[in-house]
Design a protein around this motif. Structure first.
Motif, short mmCIF file in Angstrom:
data_model
loop_
_atom_site.label_atom_id
_atom_site.label_comp_id
_atom_site.label_asym_id
_atom_site.label_seq_id
_atom_site.Cartn_x
_atom_site.Cartn_y
_atom_site.Cartn_z
N ILE A 62 1.04 -1.31 -0.03
CA ILE A 62 0.12 -0.30 0.22
C ILE A 62 1.20 1.10 0.36
O ILE A 62 1.72 1.36 0.87
CB ILE A 62 -0.10 0.23 1.41
N PHE A 63 -0.17 2.33 -0.81
CA PHE A 63 1.79 3.37 -1.15
C PHE A 63 0.10 4.72 0.23
O PHE A 63 -0.09 4.44 0.56
CB PHE A 63 1.26 3.39 -2.31
N LYS A 64 1.49 5.21 0.64
CA LYS A 64 1.15 6.45 1.19
C LYS A 64 0.43 7.56 0.39
O LYS A 64 0.53 7.23 -1.17
CB LYS A 64 2.44 6.95 1.76
N GLU A 65 -0.87 8.13 0.54
CA GLU A 65 -1.20 9.30 0.41
C GLU A 65 -0.96 10.62 -0.29
O GLU A 65 0.72 11.07 -0.46
CB GLU A 65 -2.82 9.63 1.04
N ARG A 66 -0.66 11.37 -1.39
CA ARG A 66 -0.35 11.97 -2.18
C ARG A 66 1.34 10.95 -2.88
O ARG A 66 1.97 12.42 -2.30
CB ARG A 66 0.65 13.18 -1.14
N THR A 67 1.18 9.96 -2.14
CA THR A 67 2.44 9.97 -3.91
C THR A 67 1.96 9.67 -5.51
O THR A 67 0.93 9.52 -5.85
CB THR A 67 2.97 8.93 -3.54
N SER A 68 3.14 10.19 -6.02
CA SER A 68 2.44 10.28 -7.68
C SER A 68 2.55 8.94 -8.07
O SER A 68 3.25 7.98 -8.07
CB SER A 68 3.69 11.02 -8.49
N LEU A 118 -3.52 -0.85 -8.63
CA LEU A 118 -4.33 -1.45 -7.37
C LEU A 118 -5.24 0.10 -6.86
O LEU A 118 -4.35 0.36 -6.30
CB LEU A 118 -4.44 -2.79 -6.55
N LYS A 119 -6.39 -0.93 -6.30
CA LYS A 119 -7.18 0.41 -5.19
C LYS A 119 -7.25 -0.78 -4.38
O LYS A 119 -7.88 -1.82 -4.16
CB LYS A 119 -8.21 0.69 -5.86
N VAL A 120 -6.70 -0.34 -3.32
CA VAL A 120 -7.63 -1.18 -1.81
C VAL A 120 -7.95 -0.09 -0.54
O VAL A 120 -7.27 1.23 -0.27
CB VAL A 120 -6.26 -1.62 -1.51
N VAL A 171 6.37 4.53 0.69
CA VAL A 171 5.23 2.92 1.31
C VAL A 171 4.12 3.18 2.67
O VAL A 171 5.23 3.09 3.52
CB VAL A 171 6.25 1.50 1.48
N LEU A 172 3.72 2.21 2.79
CA LEU A 172 2.53 2.73 3.95
C LEU A 172 2.68 1.30 4.97
O LEU A 172 1.85 1.47 5.93
CB LEU A 172 0.98 3.08 3.55
N LYS A 173 1.61 0.32 4.05
CA LYS A 173 1.85 -0.34 4.56
C LYS A 173 1.78 -1.93 3.69
O LYS A 173 1.57 -1.91 2.92
CB LYS A 173 0.21 -1.03 5.43
N ILE A 174 2.38 -3.04 3.90
CA ILE A 174 2.75 -4.86 3.23
C ILE A 174 1.36 -5.26 4.22
O ILE A 174 1.87 -6.05 5.05
CB ILE A 174 3.76 -4.70 3.56
N PHE A 175 0.79 -6.60 2.95
CA PHE A 175 0.41 -7.20 3.56
C PHE A 175 0.76 -8.55 2.22
O PHE A 175 0.96 -8.78 1.98
CB PHE A 175 -1.37 -7.05 2.83
N GLU A 176 0.86 -9.93 3.79
CA GLU A 176 1.08 -10.57 3.13
C GLU A 176 -0.21 -12.14 2.98
O GLU A 176 -1.14 -12.14 3.70
CB GLU A 176 2.20 -11.15 4.13
N ASP A 177 0.02 -12.50 1.53
CA ASP A 177 -0.93 -13.64 1.49
C ASP A 177 -2.30 -13.19 1.42
O ASP A 177 -3.02 -14.16 2.44
CB ASP A 177 -0.07 -14.98 1.93
N TYR A 183 -6.74 4.20 -1.44
CA TYR A 183 -5.34 3.56 -0.75
C TYR A 183 -4.95 2.84 -3.17
O TYR A 183 -5.30 1.74 -3.32
CB TYR A 183 -4.66 3.07 0.02
N ASP A 184 -3.34 3.94 -2.94
CA ASP A 184 -2.63 3.01 -4.49
C ASP A 184 -1.93 1.61 -3.58
O ASP A 184 -1.51 2.36 -2.93
CB ASP A 184 -2.13 4.05 -4.96
N ALA A 185 -2.70 0.84 -4.95
CA ALA A 185 -1.48 -0.28 -3.90
C ALA A 185 -0.87 -1.03 -5.30
O ALA A 185 -1.23 -0.99 -6.80
CB ALA A 185 -2.25 -1.58 -3.62
#
Length: 218
Positions: free
Chosen positions: A128-134, A168-170, A202-208, A173-175
């Motif tokens: 997941i990317f942070k907000e306001r990233t291009s 992706l959109k989660v 990067v804001l957060k990472i989810f696995e599997d 959030y852009d991902a």
């Protein structure tokens, strides 16, 4: 007496119809078999169009011959067999294509089957990317983390990665997502995860987990 004379004639006519019908199905099979060899659905659509055009002209020719055979009385009986081509030729093609598909012989169905992200990967990450990233930052991240430097043969994934998914959109959030190969090592997975984690965007990472299954980002 009439029965003994007419039976051989009826048998010959029946056999002629059976042979002609079998020939229609065989021609349909040849067209379907050639189409089944095509690797992609995009190309297969052109093959289908080509088969349609060839079939149209072949049926038109058979109809022309059928109308000609209506003139002499002794050949008139065979004309309906030629007229049946408008039904039996397409039917032979479709039945053959369905049969080949049932046995997994249609190549473009294998190549073009749509998979959900992570379906073919035993291990995966959703980043997941942070907000306001291009968008440019996202693309640069994908290029640096998921891909090896460009070579003469083009780009390829880093070792251990078999699929990646961008845009992706989660939950607004852009991902992006990355799927690891079955034979990827724990070191390869850990290195990529660490590299992704160290990125400032990067804001957060989810696995599997699949994108649609993520319930909360923060």
């Amino acid at each position: 007496m009439t029965s003994s004379v007419s039976n051989p004639t009826l048998n010959r006519r029946r056999n002629a119809y059976l042979i002609t019908a079998s020939l229609y199905f065989f021609i349909g099979y040849l067209g379907a078999n050639e189409q089944a060899k095509v690797a992609s659905g995009y190309a297969a659509s052109y093959w289908f169009l080509g088969n349609l055009v060839i079939g149209f002209y072949l049926i038109a020719l058979l109809y022309l011959i059928g109308f000609i055979l209506l003139v002499p009385k002794n050949l008139r009986w065979f004309a309906p067999a030629l007229f049946l081509s408008i039904v039996l030729l397409p039917l032979g093609f479709l039945i053959s294509l369905k049969t080949l598909s049932f046995f997994g012989k249609v190549h473009y169905e294998k190549e073009d089957r749509m998979y959900k992200f992570g379906e073919r990967s035993p291990k995966s990450l959703i980043i997941i990317f942070k907000e306001r990233t291009s968008l440019e930052q996202h693309q640069q991240f994908i290029s640096e983390v998921f891909y090896q430097p460009k070579t003469e043969s083009g780009y390829s994934h880093v070792d251990g990665v078999c699929e990646s998914l961008g845009a992706l959109k989660v939950q607004d959030y852009d991902a992006v997502g990355v799927g690891f190969c079955e034979d990827s090592t724990s070191d390869q997975q850990a290195q990529l995860k660490a590299k992704a984690k160290s990125s400032s965007i990067v804001l957060k990472i989810f696995e599997d987990v699949r994108p649609e299954d993520i319930k909360g980002v923060k």
